[in-house]
Design an enzyme around this catalytic site. Sequence first.
Site, mmCIF file in Angstrom:
data_model
loop_
_atom_site.group_PDB
_atom_site.id
_atom_site.type_symbol
_atom_site.label_atom_id
_atom_site.label_comp_id
_atom_site.label_asym_id
_atom_site.label_seq_id
_atom_site.Cartn_x
_atom_site.Cartn_y
_atom_site.Cartn_z
ATOM 1 N N ARG A 1 0.549 -0.988 0.141
ATOM 2 C CA ARG A 1 0.218 0.426 0.176
ATOM 3 C C ARG A 1 0.934 1.566 0.092
ATOM 4 N NH1 ARG A 1 -3.763 -2.304 4.168
ATOM 5 N NH2 ARG A 1 -3.541 -0.783 5.878
ATOM 6 N N ARG B 1 9.347 6.517 -3.140
ATOM 7 C CA ARG B 1 9.627 7.262 -4.657
ATOM 8 C C ARG B 1 11.390 8.007 -4.622
ATOM 9 N NH1 ARG B 1 4.660 10.441 -2.521
ATOM 10 N NH2 ARG B 1 3.035 8.905 -3.243
ATOM 11 N N ARG C 1 -8.211 -6.053 14.794
ATOM 12 C CA ARG C 1 -7.510 -4.699 15.782
ATOM 13 C C ARG C 1 -8.334 -3.862 15.861
ATOM 14 N NH1 ARG C 1 -2.916 -7.152 18.282
ATOM 15 N NH2 ARG C 1 -1.329 -4.599 18.080
ATOM 16 N N ARG D 1 0.924 6.629 16.108
ATOM 17 C CA ARG D 1 1.060 8.012 15.692
ATOM 18 C C ARG D 1 0.099 8.151 16.980
ATOM 19 N NH1 ARG D 1 -3.155 6.710 10.174
ATOM 20 N NH2 ARG D 1 -4.595 6.129 12.050
ATOM 21 N N GLU E 1 -2.224 6.776 19.751
ATOM 22 C CA GLU E 1 -3.909 6.658 18.958
ATOM 23 C C GLU E 1 -2.478 4.881 19.720
ATOM 24 O OE1 GLU E 1 -4.151 7.042 15.200
ATOM 25 O OE2 GLU E 1 -4.587 5.019 14.369
ATOM 26 N N TYR F 1 -10.851 -4.632 4.413
ATOM 27 C CA TYR F 1 -10.239 -2.595 4.979
ATOM 28 C C TYR F 1 -11.176 -2.364 3.463
ATOM 29 C CZ TYR F 1 -8.331 1.233 5.188
ATOM 30 O OH TYR F 1 -8.383 2.669 6.027
ATOM 31 N N ASP G 1 -11.144 1.961 1.994
ATOM 32 C CA ASP G 1 -10.948 3.047 1.976
ATOM 33 C C ASP G 1 -12.342 3.738 1.123
ATOM 34 O OD1 ASP G 1 -8.655 3.497 2.950
ATOM 35 O OD2 ASP G 1 -7.894 3.531 0.666
HETATM 36 P P1 FAD Z 1 -18.960 1.644 9.253
HETATM 37 O O1 FAD Z 1 -18.657 3.054 9.107
HETATM 38 O O2 FAD Z 1 -17.945 1.416 9.918
HETATM 39 O O3 FAD Z 1 -20.634 1.992 9.661
HETATM 40 C C1 FAD Z 1 -21.053 0.915 9.558
HETATM 41 C C2 FAD Z 1 -21.979 1.080 11.063
HETATM 42 O O4 FAD Z 1 -23.233 0.605 11.660
HETATM 43 C C3 FAD Z 1 -22.038 1.875 12.229
HETATM 44 O O5 FAD Z 1 -22.074 2.885 12.571
HETATM 45 C C4 FAD Z 1 -21.694 0.893 13.321
HETATM 46 O O6 FAD Z 1 -22.609 1.802 14.530
HETATM 47 C C5 FAD Z 1 -23.525 1.074 12.917
HETATM 48 N N1 FAD Z 1 -23.313 -0.722 13.201
HETATM 49 C C6 FAD Z 1 -22.607 -1.749 12.979
HETATM 50 N N2 FAD Z 1 -24.032 -3.386 14.015
HETATM 51 C C7 FAD Z 1 -24.902 -2.837 13.454
HETATM 52 C C8 FAD Z 1 -26.418 -3.440 14.419
HETATM 53 N N3 FAD Z 1 -25.969 -4.490 14.834
HETATM 54 N N4 FAD Z 1 -27.564 -2.483 15.064
HETATM 55 C C9 FAD Z 1 -27.542 -1.451 14.011
HETATM 56 N N5 FAD Z 1 -26.657 -0.613 14.088
HETATM 57 C C10 FAD Z 1 -24.838 -1.552 13.532
HETATM 58 N N6 FAD Z 1 -10.875 5.880 4.500
HETATM 59 C C11 FAD Z 1 -9.948 6.529 4.086
HETATM 60 O O7 FAD Z 1 -10.700 6.874 2.476
HETATM 61 N N7 FAD Z 1 -9.023 6.821 4.418
HETATM 62 C C12 FAD Z 1 -8.874 7.109 5.121
HETATM 63 O O8 FAD Z 1 -7.823 8.118 5.398
HETATM 64 C C13 FAD Z 1 -9.059 5.816 6.279
HETATM 65 N N8 FAD Z 1 -9.161 6.533 7.434
HETATM 66 C C14 FAD Z 1 -9.037 5.294 8.090
HETATM 67 C C15 FAD Z 1 -8.766 5.285 9.402
HETATM 68 C C16 FAD Z 1 -9.340 3.770 10.539
HETATM 69 C C17 FAD Z 1 -8.165 4.026 12.262
HETATM 70 C C18 FAD Z 1 -9.984 3.446 10.103
HETATM 71 C C19 FAD Z 1 -10.100 1.815 10.507
HETATM 72 C C20 FAD Z 1 -10.738 3.566 8.735
HETATM 73 C C21 FAD Z 1 -10.220 3.928 7.627
HETATM 74 N N9 FAD Z 1 -10.483 4.332 6.306
HETATM 75 C C22 FAD Z 1 -10.374 5.854 5.814
HETATM 76 C C23 FAD Z 1 -11.590 3.735 5.805
HETATM 77 C C24 FAD Z 1 -13.289 3.878 6.563
HETATM 78 O O9 FAD Z 1 -13.099 4.059 7.717
HETATM 79 C C25 FAD Z 1 -14.432 3.231 5.672
HETATM 80 O O10 FAD Z 1 -14.570 3.065 4.447
HETATM 81 C C26 FAD Z 1 -15.938 3.367 5.896
HETATM 82 O O11 FAD Z 1 -16.032 3.848 7.274
HETATM 83 C C27 FAD Z 1 -16.321 2.418 5.806
HETATM 84 O O12 FAD Z 1 -17.895 2.324 6.100
HETATM 85 P P2 FAD Z 1 -19.177 1.745 6.640
HETATM 86 O O13 FAD Z 1 -20.053 2.631 6.269
HETATM 87 O O14 FAD Z 1 -19.015 0.117 5.136
HETATM 88 O O15 FAD Z 1 -18.917 0.968 8.091
HETATM 89 N N1 UDP Z 2 3.435 1.086 8.310
HETATM 90 C C1 UDP Z 2 5.184 1.097 9.115
HETATM 91 N N2 UDP Z 2 5.160 2.460 9.488
HETATM 92 C C2 UDP Z 2 4.488 4.197 8.966
HETATM 93 C C3 UDP Z 2 3.402 3.868 8.553
HETATM 94 C C4 UDP Z 2 2.455 2.173 7.547
HETATM 95 O O1 UDP Z 2 5.184 0.112 9.472
HETATM 96 O O2 UDP Z 2 5.451 4.405 9.328
HETATM 97 C C5 UDP Z 2 2.976 -0.268 7.994
HETATM 98 C C6 UDP Z 2 1.983 -0.571 8.762
HETATM 99 O O3 UDP Z 2 1.693 -1.894 8.962
HETATM 100 C C7 UDP Z 2 -0.013 0.316 8.183
HETATM 101 C C8 UDP Z 2 0.876 -0.451 6.700
HETATM 102 O O4 UDP Z 2 2.165 -0.559 5.979
HETATM 103 O O5 UDP Z 2 -0.618 -1.428 8.336
HETATM 104 C C9 UDP Z 2 0.759 0.544 6.118
HETATM 105 O O6 UDP Z 2 -0.200 1.756 6.509
HETATM 106 P P1 UDP Z 2 -0.928 2.524 6.298
HETATM 107 O O7 UDP Z 2 -0.321 3.813 6.414
HETATM 108 O O8 UDP Z 2 -1.797 2.077 4.225
HETATM 109 O O9 UDP Z 2 -1.585 2.202 7.054
HETATM 110 P P2 UDP Z 2 -3.075 1.919 7.548
HETATM 111 O O10 UDP Z 2 -4.268 2.973 6.839
HETATM 112 O O11 UDP Z 2 -3.145 0.291 7.698
HETATM 113 O O12 UDP Z 2 -3.267 2.328 8.904
#
Ligand code: FAD
Ligand code: UDP
Length: 377
Positions: free
Chosen positions: A171, A175, A247, A277, A298, A346, A348
């Site tokens: 991912r 560069r 996780r 981070r 975090e 996972y 986005d």
């Molecule tokens: P969710 O957002 O999880 O929505 C599911 C909903 O269902 C929740 O509100 C939950 O409360 C509800 N629910 C679950 N079970 C039940 C139940 N039984 N009854 C009623 N309600 C329920 N994507 C990016 O493009 N850029 C980013 O920088 C990025 N950063 C991220 C960072 C982190 C730490 C994480 C974990 C994800 C990140 N993502 C990012 C991904 C992004 O969060 C997801 O693409 C998005 O949230 C998916 O939407 P969803 O609706 O599928 O799921």
């Molecule tokens: N990663 C790492 N060091 C960093 C950033 C990322 O080792 O400083 C690794 C880590 O295992 C992470 C993966 O690279 O899960 C992909 O990075 P990304 O930024 O996509 O992480 P995520 O969105 O999963 O948090």
Amino acid sequence: MKLLLVGAGLSGAVIGRELAEAGHDVHIVDSRAHVAGNCHTERDADTGVMVHVYGPHIFHTDDEEVWSYVNRFEVFKPYKNRVKTTSGGQVFSLPINLHTINQFYGKTLRPDEARAFIEAQADSTIADPQTFEEQALRFVGPDLYEAFFKGYTLKQWGLSPSRLPASILKRLPVRFNYDDNYFFHRFQGMPEGGYTAMVERILDHPRITVQLETVFASADATGYDHVFYSGPLDGYFDYELGRLGYRTLDFERFTYEGDYQGCAVMNYGEESVPYTRITEHKHFSPWESHQGSVCYREYARACGADDIPYYPIRQVQEKALLGEYVALAEATSGVTFVGRLGTYRYLDMDVTIREALNTAQTFLAAGTAPAFITAPL
Ligand code: FAD
Ligand code: UDP
């Protein structure tokens, strides 16, 4: 038709909107007290800073239709994710770029020289890297791997990089120029009023009703023509075969007067620092001005029954269990499993929206939809 959607995150909101616009009656339930799922943003009560409550979210995509979809519901401000990392008492730029390489090795290499230099560090005997560790050793060599990836990944996943797939590291680019934009995508931005405001607008349609703080139980499906479920796949079946491994994250909040770290995201590459981070949220809205600052350390750990599932682990054993749940889901009629939790992947945000649009389209064309539009395995 009368349709029930479980979850008011991006999956539920986008599917709901499309179906409502096509004339169906859509009821959405969510267990949380807010819409937008994990993308939820809200203003911090002390500082007024817009906070990404479940971790930082940067919108990036190459999908033009998805980009115009989100811009229809919210103004997106230009935003480039420029991540820094602290390792060995120094601050470096990520993803690994020419600046990182020159600073790390105390050199002044030009692009071609750096490419040759890194190739000489790398282990060229690894022909087809399978694990994260092999991928790192093959493409950046042991020094950069140890400094930036080994400890961080151990903390993030709780597993040695030698047990994780190469796809996780793929991912991240390497560069040989000074481009420090974390993402490659053509369209990148941040919603001016936050993601929750955007999702509220997506849901603002006369044929959509939203009921918050409501946990779905399968009996609730009675009376509906179809259910779109974006909750956890194993949760739908009351975890009867066991739990799919995730996780989870703990966020440790602290405030600061002024600018705490000068950037939005500072990673910590070393295992000795317990968090992965620190995010300083006012830097996600650089067009706003705040004297106070709110930051989150975090920490990643194994997800327990009462924790929020964040990252699906998807190791061999989880995939085996996933296969069993997929079979159960496919034997269940009238329900389509969607989104990051419903398909245990996972995803986005842009991919989530793309899949949600495809799901709605499939349903509208056929008047029904299978258990999965995109196969989880
Ligand atoms: P969710 O957002 O999880 O929505 C599911 C909903 O269902 C929740 O509100 C939950 O409360 C509800 N629910 C679950 N079970 C039940 C139940 N039984 N009854 C009623 N309600 C329920 N994507 C990016 O493009 N850029 C980013 O920088 C990025 N950063 C991220 C960072 C982190 C730490 C994480 C974990 C994800 C990140 N993502 C990012 C991904 C992004 O969060 C997801 O693409 C998005 O949230 C998916 O939407 P969803 O609706 O599928 O799921
Ligand atoms: N990663 C790492 N060091 C960093 C950033 C990322 O080792 O400083 C690794 C880590 O295992 C992470 C993966 O690279 O899960 C992909 O990075 P990304 O930024 O996509 O992480 P995520 O969105 O999963 O948090």
